[in-house]
Design a protein around this motif. Structure first.
Motif, PDB file in Angstrom:
ATOM      1  N   UNK A   1      20.083  41.142   8.132  1.00 48.54           N
ATOM      2  CA  UNK A   1      20.071  42.750   8.590  1.00 48.54           C
ATOM      3  C   UNK A   1      21.375  43.121   9.094  1.00 48.54           C
ATOM      4  N   UNK A   2      22.753  42.491   9.165  1.00 47.50           N
ATOM      5  CA  UNK A   2      23.443  42.512   9.654  1.00 47.50           C
ATOM      6  C   UNK A   2      24.634  41.811   9.116  1.00 47.50           C
ATOM      7  N   UNK A   3      25.263  42.063   8.048  1.00 43.76           N
ATOM      8  CA  UNK A   3      26.319  40.198   7.889  1.00 43.76           C
ATOM      9  C   UNK A   3      27.305  41.356   9.089  1.00 43.76           C
ATOM     10  N   UNK A   4      27.776  41.707   9.586  1.00 43.81           N
ATOM     11  CA  UNK A   4      28.600  41.774  10.576  1.00 43.81           C
ATOM     12  C   UNK A   4      28.686  40.526  12.014  1.00 43.81           C
ATOM     13  N   UNK A   5      27.282  41.437  11.991  1.00 42.29           N
ATOM     14  CA  UNK A   5      26.783  41.370  13.533  1.00 42.29           C
ATOM     15  C   UNK A   5      26.496  39.455  13.605  1.00 42.29           C
ATOM     16  N   UNK A   6      25.982  38.346  12.022  1.00 43.68           N
ATOM     17  CA  UNK A   6      25.760  37.024  12.338  1.00 43.68           C
ATOM     18  C   UNK A   6      27.205  36.447  11.938  1.00 43.68           C
ATOM     19  N   UNK A   7      28.512  37.110  11.916  1.00 42.50           N
ATOM     20  CA  UNK A   7      29.802  37.059  11.758  1.00 42.50           C
ATOM     21  C   UNK A   7      30.043  36.624  13.489  1.00 42.50           C
ATOM     22  N   UNK A   8      29.212  37.429  13.727  1.00 44.24           N
ATOM     23  CA  UNK A   8      29.822  37.936  15.365  1.00 44.24           C
ATOM     24  C   UNK A   8      29.377  37.008  16.127  1.00 44.24           C
ATOM     25  N   UNK A   9      27.868  36.533  15.402  1.00 36.93           N
ATOM     26  CA  UNK A   9      27.463  35.064  16.666  1.00 36.93           C
ATOM     27  C   UNK A   9      28.138  34.035  16.100  1.00 36.93           C
ATOM     28  N   UNK A  10      28.673  33.815  15.128  1.00 35.45           N
ATOM     29  CA  UNK A  10      29.544  32.238  14.821  1.00 35.45           C
ATOM     30  C   UNK A  10      28.382  31.860  13.221  1.00 35.45           C
ATOM     31  N   UNK A  11      27.743  32.556  12.667  1.00 33.48           N
ATOM     32  CA  UNK A  11      27.187  32.437  11.775  1.00 33.48           C
ATOM     33  C   UNK A  11      28.262  32.276  11.131  1.00 33.48           C
ATOM     34  N   UNK A  12      27.715  31.266   9.379  1.00 37.76           N
ATOM     35  CA  UNK A  12      28.740  30.814   8.579  1.00 37.76           C
ATOM     36  C   UNK A  12      28.392  31.417   7.414  1.00 37.76           C
ATOM     37  N   UNK A  13      28.278  32.641   7.247  1.00 37.46           N
ATOM     38  CA  UNK A  13      27.795  33.668   6.275  1.00 37.46           C
ATOM     39  C   UNK A  13      28.305  33.658   4.510  1.00 37.46           C
ATOM     40  N   UNK A  14      29.243  32.143   3.970  1.00 31.32           N
ATOM     41  CA  UNK A  14      29.557  31.720   3.122  1.00 31.32           C
ATOM     42  C   UNK A  14      28.445  30.536   2.654  1.00 31.32           C
ATOM     43  N   UNK A  15      28.450  29.465   3.841  1.00 30.30           N
ATOM     44  CA  UNK A  15      26.872  28.451   4.033  1.00 30.30           C
ATOM     45  C   UNK A  15      25.854  29.951   3.387  1.00 30.30           C
TER      46      UNK A  15
ATOM     47  N   UNK B   1      11.833  49.959   2.726  1.00 31.24           N
ATOM     48  CA  UNK B   1      13.944  49.609   2.382  1.00 31.24           C
ATOM     49  C   UNK B   1      14.417  49.922   3.531  1.00 31.24           C
ATOM     50  N   UNK B   2      13.572  50.345   4.683  1.00 33.33           N
ATOM     51  CA  UNK B   2      15.182  50.361   6.065  1.00 33.33           C
ATOM     52  C   UNK B   2      14.750  49.848   6.695  1.00 33.33           C
ATOM     53  N   UNK B   3      14.054  48.070   6.398  1.00 34.84           N
ATOM     54  CA  UNK B   3      13.500  47.183   6.861  1.00 34.84           C
ATOM     55  C   UNK B   3      15.413  46.486   7.398  1.00 34.84           C
ATOM     56  N   UNK B   4      15.740  46.272   6.458  1.00 36.09           N
ATOM     57  CA  UNK B   4      17.818  45.725   6.270  1.00 36.09           C
ATOM     58  C   UNK B   4      18.632  47.385   6.653  1.00 36.09           C
ATOM     59  N   UNK B   5      19.129  46.667   7.001  1.00 36.09           N
ATOM     60  CA  UNK B   5      20.771  47.536   7.576  1.00 36.09           C
ATOM     61  C   UNK B   5      22.075  46.883   6.798  1.00 36.09           C
ATOM     62  N   UNK B   6      23.082  47.698   5.986  1.00 33.08           N
ATOM     63  CA  UNK B   6      23.483  46.593   5.223  1.00 33.08           C
ATOM     64  C   UNK B   6      24.923  47.134   5.802  1.00 33.08           C
TER      65      UNK B   6
END
Length: 295
Positions: A178-192, A289-294
């Protein structure tokens, strides 16, 4: 006529479930990492040939497993192949979309050549679940392998739904899509997260490959049509949308089945392209198509 209609209803429902399984893996990888993974087709082929190698004594005489053991082992093996593909190759180049796209094509072609070298070009037929169920009331029949594919596909999709909605690991995949930047801000390991997504997508491709090979045959070019259909389904459903892929799978699956039944097998693929063009003209973003925002 009634029997033909019944066949379309039953066969469409069965094959669409497998299409959904293929498309979900394809769209998950794009939704999380923005990668159009054309090696996804090669993973489908890997599923068929891995299962064939494990259950057939004519391939590996020293390793002949019962299908109940070979099936989950195939899923694990193909999942690990997909995981390895991401960790070894894609992770190092994924920031360059064009290079990544071309690399997955090269992997698919290389894998096809490898399979041709090892197994040769002739198709191999194998049995996953033998037998035929006669449905007298509807005037049609169902292969047990098709029924098993339907159950396994929906079972896998049910487990996937539970994983991405009820577990922290799965919710991190959903958040990243849904939002890679948002996930990173919450501490998600995006690479993992991306690596786990490739693992899951590979497992789904393995399941699809086993049943597609069982319904048809295992051959080096068996991945071309499923990959093309997956691309059509993903675009129609909305790139990155899992529920869109499921809905579009049934639209395409029923359309192909009905076209093949009433108009002939030679034009069944054309109708899917017609649907793709219509959707691109009317709903360029797809059904969901509007379900996810990149970002």
């Amino acid at each position: 006529m009634l029997g033909d209609i019944a066949s379309v209803i039953v066969d469409g429902a069965l094959i669409s479930a497998v299409y959904a399984l293929i498309a979900i893996g394809f769209t998950m990888v794009f939704g999380v990492g923005g990668v159009l993974n054309l090696a996804h087709g090669a993973l489908i082929m890997a599923g068929a040939y891995t299962y064939l190698s494990l259950v057939s004594d004519s391939i590996l005489a020293s390793v002949t497993l019962h299908p109940i053991v070979a099936f989950p082992l195939t899923i694990v093996i193909v999942g690990l192949i997909s995981y390895g593909l991401y960790v070894v190759l894609v992770r190092t180049i994924e920031e360059n979309v064009v290079i990544t796209f071309l690399a997955t094509i090269v992997v698919a072609i290389a894998f096809t050549e490898l399979v041709t070298l090892v197994f040769h070009a002739q198709p191999y037929q194998y049995s996953v679940v033998p037998g035929v169920l006669q449905v007298q009331a509807l005037g049609t029949r169902i292969l047990y392998v098709e029924l098993a594919a339907f159950v396994a596909s929906w079972g896998a999709m049910g487990l996937l739904w539970y994983y991405v909605t009820k577990t922290d690991s799965g919710r991190s995949i959903r958040a990243t899509s849904m939002s890679e930047r948002g996930a990173m801000l919450t501490g998600v390991d995006v690479s993992g997260v991306r690596a786990r997504t490739w693992l899951v997508a590979g497992g789904l491709a393995g399941i699809a490959g086993v049943f597609l090979g069982g319904i048809g045959a295992a051959e080096p070019t068996m991945w071309l049509e499923p990959l093309a259909l997956a691309f059509i389904i993903v675009v129609v459903g909305g790139i990155g949308s899992i529920k869109g892929s499921v809905a579009a799978s049934y639209i395409v699956g029923y359309l192909q089945t009905a076209t093949g039944q009433f108009l002939g097998q030679s034009i069944r693929g054309i109708m899917s392209l017609v649907v793709l063009v219509v959707v691109l003209l009317v709903l360029p973003q797809g059904l969901y198509g509007t379900e996810f925002v990149h970002e």
